[in-house]
Design an enzyme around this catalytic site. Structure first.
Site, PDB file in Angstrom:
ATOM      1  N   ARG A  58      70.102 -44.487 166.142  1.00 19.74           N
ATOM      2  CA  ARG A  58      70.824 -43.711 166.755  1.00 19.74           C
ATOM      3  C   ARG A  58      71.466 -44.150 167.759  1.00 19.74           C
ATOM      4  O   ARG A  58      72.516 -43.702 168.603  1.00 19.74           O
ATOM      5  CB  ARG A  58      70.074 -42.561 167.187  1.00 19.74           C
ATOM      6  N   GLU A  95      52.361 -46.420 169.965  1.00 24.94           N
ATOM      7  CA  GLU A  95      50.982 -45.582 170.167  1.00 24.94           C
ATOM      8  C   GLU A  95      50.163 -46.125 169.086  1.00 24.94           C
ATOM      9  O   GLU A  95      48.833 -46.411 169.603  1.00 24.94           O
ATOM     10  CB  GLU A  95      51.431 -44.367 169.909  1.00 24.94           C
TER      11      GLU A  95
HETATM   12  P1  5GP Z   1      60.455 -44.360 172.986  1.00 25.05           P
HETATM   13  O1  5GP Z   1      60.606 -46.029 172.561  1.00 25.05           O
HETATM   14  O2  5GP Z   1      61.174 -44.429 174.182  1.00 25.05           O
HETATM   15  O3  5GP Z   1      59.294 -43.945 173.038  1.00 25.05           O
HETATM   16  O4  5GP Z   1      61.320 -43.718 172.006  1.00 25.05           O
HETATM   17  C1  5GP Z   1      62.699 -43.910 171.816  1.00 25.05           C
HETATM   18  C2  5GP Z   1      63.320 -44.254 170.663  1.00 25.05           C
HETATM   19  O5  5GP Z   1      62.678 -43.246 169.498  1.00 25.05           O
HETATM   20  C3  5GP Z   1      64.776 -43.742 170.546  1.00 25.05           C
HETATM   21  O6  5GP Z   1      65.381 -45.059 169.849  1.00 25.05           O
HETATM   22  C4  5GP Z   1      65.113 -42.831 169.960  1.00 25.05           C
HETATM   23  O7  5GP Z   1      65.985 -42.622 169.012  1.00 25.05           O
HETATM   24  C5  5GP Z   1      63.625 -42.425 169.057  1.00 25.05           C
HETATM   25  N1  5GP Z   1      63.328 -41.065 169.306  1.00 25.05           N
HETATM   26  C6  5GP Z   1      61.894 -40.658 169.656  1.00 25.05           C
HETATM   27  N2  5GP Z   1      61.659 -39.331 169.630  1.00 25.05           N
HETATM   28  C7  5GP Z   1      62.738 -39.061 169.317  1.00 25.05           C
HETATM   29  C8  5GP Z   1      63.484 -37.502 169.200  1.00 25.05           C
HETATM   30  O8  5GP Z   1      62.560 -36.591 169.330  1.00 25.05           O
HETATM   31  N3  5GP Z   1      64.400 -37.135 168.773  1.00 25.05           N
HETATM   32  C9  5GP Z   1      65.364 -38.239 168.507  1.00 25.05           C
HETATM   33  N4  5GP Z   1      66.674 -38.160 168.340  1.00 25.05           N
HETATM   34  N5  5GP Z   1      64.885 -39.587 168.573  1.00 25.05           N
HETATM   35  C10 5GP Z   1      63.757 -39.787 169.008  1.00 25.05           C
END
Ligand code: 5GP
Length: 171
Positions: A58, A95
């Site tokens: 994304r 996680e």
């Molecule tokens: P983080 O590494 O900050 O935990 O997760 C962020 C990454 O996971 C981003 O690249 C994002 O695209 C994806 N991601 C995690 N949760 C969601 C969500 O609820 N919606 C979307 N669109 N992407 C998410």
């Protein structure tokens, strides 16, 4: 226009208890998509960035139009085995278990000013790994920009000292 209204919450996806923020409803709305990209590009305009980096998948959706709007290049960060030339690799903790991200070694020149663009900041793990990859190549990370921030996951704690910019926050 309220961007938050265009983002769909999908309960129990991909696992029970998770409220997934679905950006497909925003990007299939021409006005909403344009507003989101314009706002992201506007914030970066004064940062004098040389490159936008976007993590798969994304980050490509928002990163490429932002790069185009600024007239700068776009560099993808990808899952292992997808990039064809020589790569720099990083393994980072999830996680449960670990994940790997890769970037082309010659994509960033030392001293270049780089902004990371992604759809959503959750725990900050993906972005912290992307920052390390860029810095390994000598790039200077000047901004981390997201459409959405899940503030209750405290992703900013992992990104201390960086300029973190988000358009829509969920508490
Ligand atoms: P983080 O590494 O900050 O935990 O997760 C962020 C990454 O996971 C981003 O690249 C994002 O695209 C994806 N991601 C995690 N949760 C969601 C969500 O609820 N919606 C979307 N669109 N992407 C998410």
């Amino acid at each position: 226009m309220n961007l938050e209204e265009k983002i769909r919450n999908v309960q129990d996806f991909p696992k029970e208890g998770i409220g997934f923020k679905d950006i497909t409803t925003l990007i299939c709305d021409g006005e909403g998509f344009k507003l989101a990209v314009d706002r992201m590009a506007d914030y970066l305009r004064e940062k004098r960035v040389d490159l936008i980096v976007g993590p798969e998948a994304r980050g490509f959706i928002f990163g490429t139009p932002v790069a185009y709007a600024l007239g700068v290049g776009f560099v993808p960060i990808r899952k292992p085995g997808k990039l064809p030339s020589e790569v720099e690799t990083i393994e980072y903790d999830l996680e449960y278990g670990t994940d790997i991200l890769e970037i082309h070694r010659d994509a960033i020149k030392p001293g270049q000013r780089v902004a990371i663009v992604d759809d959503l900041l959750a725990t900050g793990g993906t972005t912290a790994a992307a920052v390390k990859l860029i810095e390994k190549l000598g790039g200077q990370v000047v901004c981390l920009e997201f459409l959405i921030e899940l503030t209750f996951l405290n992703g900013r704690d992992k990104l201390d000292g960086y300029d973190v910019q988000t358009l829509v926050q969920y508490d």
